[in-house]
Design an enzyme around this catalytic site. Structure first.
Site: not given
Ligand code: MIC
Ligand code: SF4
Length: 640
Positions: A63-64, A118, A378, A532, A534
């Site tokens: 999805d990313h 995630d 975010r 996140s 990550r």
């Molecule tokens: C995000 O919203 O920051 C992400 C991208 O979904 C991350 C995961 C990632 O960095 O792959 C998260 O929220 O954990």
């Molecule tokens: Fe995707 Fe992270 Fe954004 Fe949610 S907050 S839509 S999981 S990138």
């Protein structure tokens, strides 16, 4: 019976006591990964030598990383698909939707535990799950049948009364909580929602609120499972998955927050933090150039339908780009069937495939110096992909009002609040979920050149010496540490390549300084590493030689990731010492290894020869992991 949280934890407790601050281990029923964290998680799982996942359900979502500007993301998708088929994991292909939305629709079950790589995994709390975000390695261990270790959080009750007035929706509830509690107000806590107001909220409303509990820093958020939950599961064709869960005693709550839903007004989180919350009426009139509706916090059927209803028969303002990012293919299909899509198209919206898209900077970057209104969770600086971006977080209602007027407008000015009926049963048969192969069937894992082997890290030396490689302030996010976006995300499966971007926007010299200095430390303020899950925000700095991080306090998931990859998180005994340390200072931790393994709670730290004290807030298990140089070393038997 105690709170819902305590009931679920009790039913899954493998070791430890449910006393806040003590380490507990939980049995994990379900896991989820997404593509940006998934490739590493599966490489780690593969290294464990387990032939098939040992959970009830594990799902791998793509999805990313949806932009395919070269082979990298497409290669990773194929790897994930083939891996899932071989190891007993469901696969959700690109375009099928955002992991959290699809998981609610197709897999979530009240009372179950869910661990996801995630940070917004707590979205499942809207369905009465104990759903927790974690680093990929922790998820890999859960897939291998290992319990998940965490420090038992305090459970805080959120007592909801009243009913949301027209033009106020779930996003406004959680923005109000962010205003009250701030981005660190939930650290070390689980928020459990209760009271008569809960019954007025649908599961997607609850999911929006639980989703952004992550922005509060909370371990997770939990809702009861009731008639609304039953209705939701029935609408997804899964009524058999329902079971009731409600709290009958609130004695375990360490505090209670009162929130009267009927008193709420439309809210907006201003740049560049989700807790910089104001009333929409306070910022009315600000010109807006982009409105984006979607993400795991607001892209359900309801969210898109309400926007369709508001825009029906009208045109968006000519200076606005309105981007619609559906949460899932199922949402898009059902909105189309219910007549919600045509008004969006006719109003001038840009309809995109289901996925994270602009929320993680995969396209949709706003123009320089312009205002972007997003229903996302975010708005950390630069996350949109544009330097000095001005991203505001709002409800779908407030977003639609801005799309019509080209400026921020209190949606209550739009007249009558639209009503629409949600179908009793959604069309669900076109979900594109691929079941794994049966055990014993032939299968092959397809690995493209984007997938590089995992780096190896040495154990902790007897005495540690290094320099301060970087000093940063409070509330540093993982987006600062290891940025995402369309250029960097495709490198998630290649640690040497992605490490070139660590702290890229904060200090472009950081990488070369780290490489030229041998081992070193980063000094931070409060709530270091929020955001996140990550693990690259730990792995890549570790690859560059960062062995120690000293901060005033740490965010939960990032701290767990630091430990997993052998970085020692230390906390200033006296926060004023933060002011005494500077870039390039020489640091010495005498007899570190011995003191760490002996369980010392304080360590002497010599800064240019001057002694100060730092705290070690780690369990005996954490200490072993760090001494070994990381969890994979420990598991491989590199014990010290
Ligand atoms: C995000 O919203 O920051 C992400 C991208 O979904 C991350 C995961 C990632 O960095 O792959 C998260 O929220 O954990
Ligand atoms: Fe995707 Fe992270 Fe954004 Fe949610 S907050 S839509 S999981 S990138």
């Amino acid at each position: 019976m105690p709170s819902v949280t305590e009931q679920i934890i009790k039913a899954h407790l493998v070791s430890g006591r449910m006393t806040p601050g003590e380490e507990i281990a939980l049995k994990i029923d379900q896991t989820l990964t997404q593509d940006a964290t998934g490739t590493m998680a599966y490489l780690e799982f593969e290294a464990m030598g387990v032939p098939r996942v040992r959970t009830e359900v594990s799902v791998s979502y793509v999805d990313h990383n949806l932009l395919q500007t070269d082979f990298k993301n497409a290669d990773d998708h194929r790897f994930l698909q083939s891996f899932a088929a071989c190891y007993g994991i469901y696969f959700s292909p690109p375009g099928n939707g955002i992991c959290h939305q699809v998981h609610l629709e197709a897999f979530g079950i009240p009372g179950k535990t869910l661990l996801g790589s995630d940070s917004h995994t707590p979205t499942g709390g809207g369905l009465g799950m104990l759903a927790i975000g974690a680093g990929g390695l922790d998820v890999a261990l859960a897939m291998a049948g290992q319990p998940f270790y965490l420090i038992m959080p305090e459970v805080i009750g959120v007592h909801l009364t009243g009913k949301m007035p027209p033009w106020v929706s779930a996003k406004d509830v959680i923005l109000e909580l962010l205003r009250i509690l701030t981005v660190k107000g939930g650290v070390g806590k689980i928020l459990e929602y209760f009271g008569p107001g809960v019954q007025t909220l649908s599961v997607p409303d609850r999911a929006t609120i639980a989703n952004m509990g992550a922005e509060l820093g909370a371990t997770t958020s939990v809702f009861p499972s009731d008639v609304m939950t039953r209705r939701f599961l029935a609408s997804q064709g899964r009524v058999a998955a329902h079971r009731s869960l409600r709290a009958t005693s609130f004695r375990g709550f360490k505090g209670i927050i009162e929130l009267d839903l009927s008193s709420l007004t439309p809210k907006i989180a201003c740049p560049s933090s989700p807790d910089n919350v104001k009333d929409v009426s306070e910022v009315e009139g600000l010109p807006v150039q982009q409105v984006a509706i979607g993400s795991c916090s607001n892209s359900s059927f309801r969210d898109l339908m309400i926007v369709g209803k508001i825009l029906a028969g009208r045109k968006i303002h000519p200076s606005v780009s309105l981007d619609i990012n559906p949460g899932s293919r199922q949402v898009l299909e059902n909105v189309a069937l219910a007549g919600g899509l045509l008004p969006l198209i006719q109003a001038g919206a840009r309809i995109h495939q289901a996925g994270c898209l602009g929320c993680i900077g995969m396209g949709q970057a706003p123009a320089t110096g312009t205002v972007s209104l997003r229903t996302f969770p975010r708005n950390f600086p630069g996350r949109s992909g544009t330097k000095n971006d001005q991203v505001y977080l709002v409800s779908p209602e407030t977003a639609a009002a801005a799309a019509l007027h080209g400026k921020i407008v209190d949606p209550r000015r739009l007249g009558d609040y639209p009503v629409f009926r949600q179908p009793r049963q959604f069309v669900v048969k076109n979900r594109q979920l691929q079941a794994p192969l049966d055990p014993g069937q032939d299968c092959e894992i397809i690995r493209g050149p984007n997938i590089q082997p995992f780096p190896k890290f040495p154990p902790v030396p007897d005495t540690w010496e290094g320099r301060v490689l970087l000093k940063v302030e409070d509330n540093i996010t993982t987006d600062h540490i290891m940025p995402a976006g369309s250029q960097i995300l495709p490198l998630r499966s290649n640690i040497p390549a992605i490490s070139e971007f660590v702290y890229h926007a904060v200090d472009p010299e950081f990488v070369s300084r780290a490489k030229n200095n041998g081992e070193g430390a980063i000094v931070g303020g409060d709530n270091y590493g929020q955001g996140s899950s990550r693990e690259h925000a730990a792995l890549a700095p570790r690859y560059l030689g960062v062995r120690v991080k000293i901060a005033k306090s740490f965010a939960r998931i990032h701290k767990a990731n630091l430990i997993n990859f052998g970085i020692l998180p230390l906390v200033f005994e006296d926060p004023r010492d933060y002011d005494q340390i500077g870039l390039g200072d020489r640091l010495l931790l005498p007899n570190l290894r011995e003191r760490l393994l002996a369980g010392n709670e304080q360590l002497p730290l010599l800064v240019n020869g001057q002694e100060c004290w730092v705290r070690v807030e780690l369990s005996p298990r954490h200490r072993q992991i760090i001494a070994a140089g990381g969890l994979l070393n420990l598991a491989a038997g590199d014990r010290s």
